[in-house]
Design a protein around this motif. Structure first.
Motif, PDB file in Angstrom:
ATOM      1  N   UNK A  11       0.834  -1.206   0.000  1.00  0.00           N
ATOM      2  CA  UNK A  11       0.000   0.000   0.000  1.00  0.00           C
ATOM      3  C   UNK A  11       0.868   1.255   0.000  1.00  0.00           C
ATOM      4  N   UNK A  12       2.006   1.208   0.690  1.00  0.00           N
ATOM      5  CA  UNK A  12       2.941   2.347   0.683  1.00  0.00           C
ATOM      6  C   UNK A  12       3.460   2.568  -0.733  1.00  0.00           C
ATOM      7  N   UNK A  13       3.857   1.486  -1.395  1.00  0.00           N
ATOM      8  CA  UNK A  13       4.368   1.627  -2.766  1.00  0.00           C
ATOM      9  C   UNK A  13       3.282   2.134  -3.710  1.00  0.00           C
TER      10      UNK A  13
ATOM     11  N   UNK B 279       7.064   6.076   9.298  1.00  0.00           N
ATOM     12  CA  UNK B 279       8.413   6.559   9.011  1.00  0.00           C
ATOM     13  C   UNK B 279       9.428   5.407   9.091  1.00  0.00           C
ATOM     14  N   UNK B 280       9.267   4.533  10.067  1.00  0.00           N
ATOM     15  CA  UNK B 280      10.171   3.378  10.196  1.00  0.00           C
ATOM     16  C   UNK B 280      10.050   2.470   8.971  1.00  0.00           C
ATOM     17  N   UNK B 281       8.847   2.280   8.476  1.00  0.00           N
ATOM     18  CA  UNK B 281       8.655   1.464   7.272  1.00  0.00           C
ATOM     19  C   UNK B 281       9.299   2.128   6.053  1.00  0.00           C
ATOM     20  N   UNK B 282       9.171   3.446   5.962  1.00  0.00           N
ATOM     21  CA  UNK B 282       9.793   4.170   4.850  1.00  0.00           C
ATOM     22  C   UNK B 282      11.311   4.059   4.913  1.00  0.00           C
ATOM     23  N   UNK B 283      11.869   4.155   6.103  1.00  0.00           N
ATOM     24  CA  UNK B 283      13.332   4.027   6.271  1.00  0.00           C
ATOM     25  C   UNK B 283      13.785   2.622   5.877  1.00  0.00           C
TER      26      UNK B 283
ATOM     27  N   UNK C  22      14.499   0.622  -2.393  1.00  0.00           N
ATOM     28  CA  UNK C  22      13.269   0.837  -3.141  1.00  0.00           C
ATOM     29  C   UNK C  22      12.900   2.315  -3.163  1.00  0.00           C
ATOM     30  N   UNK C  23      13.126   2.995  -2.051  1.00  0.00           N
ATOM     31  CA  UNK C  23      12.867   4.426  -1.940  1.00  0.00           C
ATOM     32  C   UNK C  23      14.172   5.168  -1.719  1.00  0.00           C
ATOM     33  N   UNK C  24      14.129   6.467  -1.894  1.00  0.00           N
ATOM     34  CA  UNK C  24      15.256   7.329  -1.545  1.00  0.00           C
ATOM     35  C   UNK C  24      14.745   8.396  -0.587  1.00  0.00           C
ATOM     36  N   UNK C  25      15.666   8.918   0.199  1.00  0.00           N
ATOM     37  CA  UNK C  25      15.336  10.023   1.095  1.00  0.00           C
ATOM     38  C   UNK C  25      16.193  11.206   0.672  1.00  0.00           C
ATOM     39  N   UNK C  26      15.632  12.029  -0.216  1.00  0.00           N
ATOM     40  CA  UNK C  26      16.384  13.152  -0.779  1.00  0.00           C
ATOM     41  C   UNK C  26      16.715  14.170   0.308  1.00  0.00           C
ATOM     42  N   UNK C  27      15.707  14.695   0.928  1.00  0.00           N
ATOM     43  CA  UNK C  27      15.884  15.600   2.057  1.00  0.00           C
ATOM     44  C   UNK C  27      15.419  14.842   3.284  1.00  0.00           C
TER      45      UNK C  27
ATOM     46  N   UNK D  57      10.973   9.409  -1.770  1.00  0.00           N
ATOM     47  CA  UNK D  57      10.530   9.309  -3.157  1.00  0.00           C
ATOM     48  C   UNK D  57      10.891   7.929  -3.682  1.00  0.00           C
ATOM     49  N   UNK D  58      10.242   7.527  -4.751  1.00  0.00           N
ATOM     50  CA  UNK D  58      10.533   6.265  -5.418  1.00  0.00           C
ATOM     51  C   UNK D  58      11.898   6.360  -6.089  1.00  0.00           C
ATOM     52  N   UNK D  59      12.720   5.337  -5.967  1.00  0.00           N
ATOM     53  CA  UNK D  59      14.022   5.310  -6.640  1.00  0.00           C
ATOM     54  C   UNK D  59      13.794   5.181  -8.132  1.00  0.00           C
ATOM     55  N   UNK D  60      14.510   5.971  -8.902  1.00  0.00           N
ATOM     56  CA  UNK D  60      14.354   5.938 -10.362  1.00  0.00           C
ATOM     57  C   UNK D  60      15.258   4.929 -10.998  1.00  0.00           C
TER      58      UNK D  60
END
Length: 93
Positions: free
Chosen positions: A35-37, A69-73, A80-85, A90-93
């Motif tokens: 669901x997050x994705x 937030x823990x799931x996103x980390x 799978x994701x990136x943490x720009x700031x 965001x989704x990794x390209x």
């Protein structure tokens, strides 16, 4: 001559291996991860944990936001994701 052929073969195989697409890592076993994705697939830009929490339909309580937030980390660690700031995912390209 045989060693030369082996060296050429090795160079060819390692060159081709770099072109293969990376295998997508498996998601942890929890119903929120797909669901997050899906929330990131519909997003036009980076999302914060609070945004994802709202997209999942969770109450915006601190414990829910921190859990999200823990799931996103974890998805960042899996590549799978990136943490720009800080806090913007965001989704990794």
């Amino acid at each position: 001559m045989h060693l030369e052929h082996l060296a050429i073969t090795r160079k060819t195989v390692t060159g081709l291996a770099d072109r293969l697409p990376a295998v997508a890592p498996e998601l942890p076993e929890h119903p929120d991860y797909p669901r997050i994705l899906a929330a990131f697939n519909h997003a036009t830009g980076p999302l914060r944990a609070k945004d994802v929490c709202a997209a999942l339909g969770h109450e915006l309580l601190p414990k829910n936001v921190e859990g999200t937030r823990a799931k996103l980390k974890r998805l960042v660690k899996l590549g799978i994701l990136t943490e720009a700031d800080t806090g913007n995912f965001a989704r990794r390209q």
